[in-house]
Write an enzyme that holds these catalytic residues in place. Structure first.
Site, PDB file in Angstrom:
ATOM      1  N   ASP A  20      -8.746  67.152  -3.443  1.00 39.68           N
ATOM      2  CA  ASP A  20      -8.081  66.130  -4.260  1.00 39.68           C
ATOM      3  C   ASP A  20      -9.063  65.006  -4.558  1.00 39.68           C
ATOM      4  O   ASP A  20      -9.928  64.696  -3.738  1.00 39.68           O
ATOM      5  CB  ASP A  20      -6.843  65.568  -3.555  1.00 39.68           C
ATOM      6  CG  ASP A  20      -5.859  64.971  -4.552  1.00 39.68           C
ATOM      7  OD1 ASP A  20      -4.838  65.608  -4.834  1.00 39.68           O
ATOM      8  OD2 ASP A  20      -6.132  63.859  -5.075  1.00 39.68           O
ATOM      9  N   ASP A  56      -2.349  72.962  -8.921  1.00 34.77           N
ATOM     10  CA  ASP A  56      -1.232  72.112  -9.371  1.00 34.77           C
ATOM     11  C   ASP A  56      -1.794  70.822  -9.962  1.00 34.77           C
ATOM     12  O   ASP A  56      -1.625  69.740  -9.398  1.00 34.77           O
ATOM     13  CB  ASP A  56      -0.302  71.822  -8.178  1.00 34.77           C
ATOM     14  CG  ASP A  56       0.938  71.041  -8.595  1.00 34.77           C
ATOM     15  OD1 ASP A  56       1.284  71.062  -9.784  1.00 34.77           O
ATOM     16  OD2 ASP A  56       1.561  70.413  -7.718  1.00 34.77           O
ATOM     17  N   CYS A  79       2.199  70.855 -15.583  1.00 28.97           N
ATOM     18  CA  CYS A  79       3.331  69.931 -15.698  1.00 28.97           C
ATOM     19  C   CYS A  79       3.265  69.192 -17.034  1.00 28.97           C
ATOM     20  O   CYS A  79       3.876  68.144 -17.199  1.00 28.97           O
ATOM     21  CB  CYS A  79       3.370  68.964 -14.524  1.00 28.97           C
ATOM     22  SG  CYS A  79       1.907  67.937 -14.388  1.00 28.97           S
TER      23      CYS A  79
HETATM   24  N1  SAH Z   1       0.553  69.827  -5.343  1.00 30.19           N
HETATM   25  C1  SAH Z   1       0.894  68.471  -5.003  1.00 30.19           C
HETATM   26  C2  SAH Z   1       0.973  67.576  -6.222  1.00 30.19           C
HETATM   27  C3  SAH Z   1      -0.279  67.530  -7.049  1.00 30.19           C
HETATM   28  S1  SAH Z   1      -0.348  66.173  -8.155  1.00 30.19           S
HETATM   29  C4  SAH Z   1       2.212  68.449  -4.218  1.00 30.19           C
HETATM   30  O1  SAH Z   1       2.894  69.483  -4.133  1.00 30.19           O
HETATM   31  O2  SAH Z   1       2.551  67.409  -3.671  1.00 30.19           O
HETATM   32  C5  SAH Z   1      -1.963  66.240  -8.765  1.00 30.19           C
HETATM   33  C6  SAH Z   1      -3.044  65.765  -7.786  1.00 30.19           C
HETATM   34  O3  SAH Z   1      -4.287  66.047  -8.398  1.00 30.19           O
HETATM   35  C7  SAH Z   1      -3.067  64.299  -7.474  1.00 30.19           C
HETATM   36  O4  SAH Z   1      -3.012  64.119  -6.082  1.00 30.19           O
HETATM   37  C8  SAH Z   1      -4.414  63.768  -8.023  1.00 30.19           C
HETATM   38  O5  SAH Z   1      -5.011  62.799  -7.165  1.00 30.19           O
HETATM   39  C9  SAH Z   1      -5.227  65.021  -8.058  1.00 30.19           C
HETATM   40  N2  SAH Z   1      -6.295  65.123  -9.070  1.00 30.19           N
HETATM   41  C10 SAH Z   1      -6.296  64.686 -10.338  1.00 30.19           C
HETATM   42  N3  SAH Z   1      -7.415  65.090 -10.991  1.00 30.19           N
HETATM   43  C11 SAH Z   1      -8.138  65.813 -10.085  1.00 30.19           C
HETATM   44  C12 SAH Z   1      -9.372  66.528 -10.148  1.00 30.19           C
HETATM   45  N4  SAH Z   1     -10.083  66.570 -11.272  1.00 30.19           N
HETATM   46  N5  SAH Z   1      -9.797  67.166  -9.038  1.00 30.19           N
HETATM   47  C13 SAH Z   1      -9.080  67.128  -7.899  1.00 30.19           C
HETATM   48  N6  SAH Z   1      -7.901  66.491  -7.796  1.00 30.19           N
HETATM   49  C14 SAH Z   1      -7.435  65.834  -8.866  1.00 30.19           C
END
Ligand code: SAH
Length: 395
Positions: A248, A298, A338
């Site tokens: 993340d 995700d 999403c």
């Molecule tokens: N799967 C999680 C929700 C994911 S939300 C659950 O079930 O709770 C998307 C996440 O992606 C966020 O935490 C955000 O910080 C992260 N994110 C955004 N862009 C990113 C990137 N380029 N690489 C890694 N993480 C990223």
């Protein structure tokens, strides 16, 4: 008398009970009320079609409260709408430490209003001029309908700007929520930061999809991309994953993930957290020929306007292609989008294109969507934003 009159032929979507009136459909507006106040909507022939909330700053110039001209839009109206919405979630509400969405905006007949419940607290987002206007009536109705310790507002989502509204964060009733709230999802416990976390603190929409992960994870090497506070990751660990790599870009999210692993007394020795960009991680693992049995993707929303759809598709394709390259034969990909603007069919096509580019073949074992406390009205298909595929790589 105030009123919106539509251009000829532009009443069609309202007759199908779609709740949005775009600026381009409007011929004239007489005596516009203050932003958020109620205004009747007339067809070109002068027939009353709906009562709507006026939102002069937005391209969605009005959002419908009722299609019956005789409805009184007042505090009782909101209490009734909220009672119906909450009754739909009675099974989820029965669990004292449960978390669920109580009001899902347009789908529940209250455009722009989100109410999520985390243990004893309600977290609200007023995302439209109309829901913002009726804030006090909505808070009073929630207090009457759901026993809770406090009601807190997280109206800091970007889309409020489009409605001409400032970001707002405040305690609206009762106690302020603690820094971390503990909730339960099935047999796992999660700490939720409702004050600073994403959305209202947790991705409640993925509740059912997290359960899909468990049967895939026994003895598996799992890569949890876009891990946030460990929604999917904890489920994988509990199901017996041999190792779990969480990726993340948010350090706070990964710190909370660690706390969640500890809270559930799961084996932290199997967990590696990578605070980096998931695209970079996947490329590096590919170069290192590091393989996984299960990969979860995700990502956040890649597209918020139609103009960027093509670019977003390239992003989804790229990340899915890289993930497929890093899966062992027989491995599983749990992949999501999403982005509301990306249709389900198109998402599937993008994942299929990714497989072609990766030189892999896969089987869709399941099509996934947002949990049922985030329902989609038949008249408002735009409400279906989360889509996912469980794909097994056959070679
Ligand atoms: N799967 C999680 C929700 C994911 S939300 C659950 O079930 O709770 C998307 C996440 O992606 C966020 O935490 C955000 O910080 C992260 N994110 C955004 N862009 C990113 C990137 N380029 N690489 C890694 N993480 C990223």
């Amino acid at each position: 008398m105030s009123g919106i009159t539509l251009k000829p032929g532009r009443e069609k979507s309202l007759l199908r009970r779609h709740p949005w009136i775009f600026s381009g459909a409007i011929e004239s507006v007489t005596a516009p009320p203050e932003p958020g106040a109620t205004i009747p909507v007339y067809s070109h022939k002068g027939q009353v079609l709906a009562l709507a909330a006026w939102s002069p700053a937005s391209q969605i110039r009005a959002r419908v409260w009722s299609f019956a001209a005789s409805t009184r839009i007042d505090a009782d109206f909101f209490q009734q709408r909220l009672r119906t919405a909450i009754a739909l979630r009675n099974n989820l509400l029965a669990q004292p430490q449960g978390a669920c969405r109580l009001v899902n905006a347009e789908a529940d007949g209250v455009p722009g209003l989100i109410v999520d419940r985390y243990a004893g607290f309600l977290i609200c987002q007023f995302l439209s001029a109309g829901s913002d206007y009726w804030r006090d009536a909505i808070v009073a109705a929630l207090q009457a309908l759901v026993p809770c310790r406090g009601i807190y507002e997280r109206s800091d989502a970007d889309i409020r700007q489009k409605e001409g509204l400032e970001p707002l964060i405040a305690t609206l009733a009762g106690e302020a929520p603690p820094a971390l709230l503990e909730i339960r999802e099935a047999d796992l416990r999660y700490l939720v930061d409702v004050q600073h976390g994403h959305k209202t603190g947790f991705y409640l929409d993925q509740r059912d999809n997290r359960l899909q992960l468990a049967p895939l994870c026994h003895e598996a090497e799992v890569l949890n991309g876009f891990a946030y506070s460990g929604g999917f990751g904890l489920r994988a660990l509990q199901a017996g994953a041999r190792s779990l790599v969480n990726v993340d870009s948010s350090e706070q999210a990964l710190a909370l993930l660690d706390q969640n692993v500890e809270l559930n007394q799961l084996d932290a020795g199997r967990v590696t957290n990578l605070h980096e960009d998931m695209f970079t991680t996947l490329r590096r693992f590919h170069e290192e020929k590091r393989k996984f049995d299960v990969i979860v993707l995700d990502p956040p929303k890649f597209v918020d306007s139609k103009a960027h759809l093509e670019r977003a598709c390239r992003g989804y394709k790229d990340i899915n292609r890289l993930a497929m390259l890093n899966l062992r034969p027989g491995g599983c990909l749990l992949t999501f989008s999403c982005s509301g603007l990306l249709a389900t069919d198109l998402f599937q096509k993008v994942v299929a294109d990714a497989a072609v580019d990766a030189g892999r073949n896969g089987l869709i074992l399941r099509q996934l969507q947002q949990a049922s406390d985030h329902p989609v009205a038949l008249s408002f298909p735009e409400g279906r934003y989360l889509k996912g595929l469980l794909v097994k790589m056959v070679d």
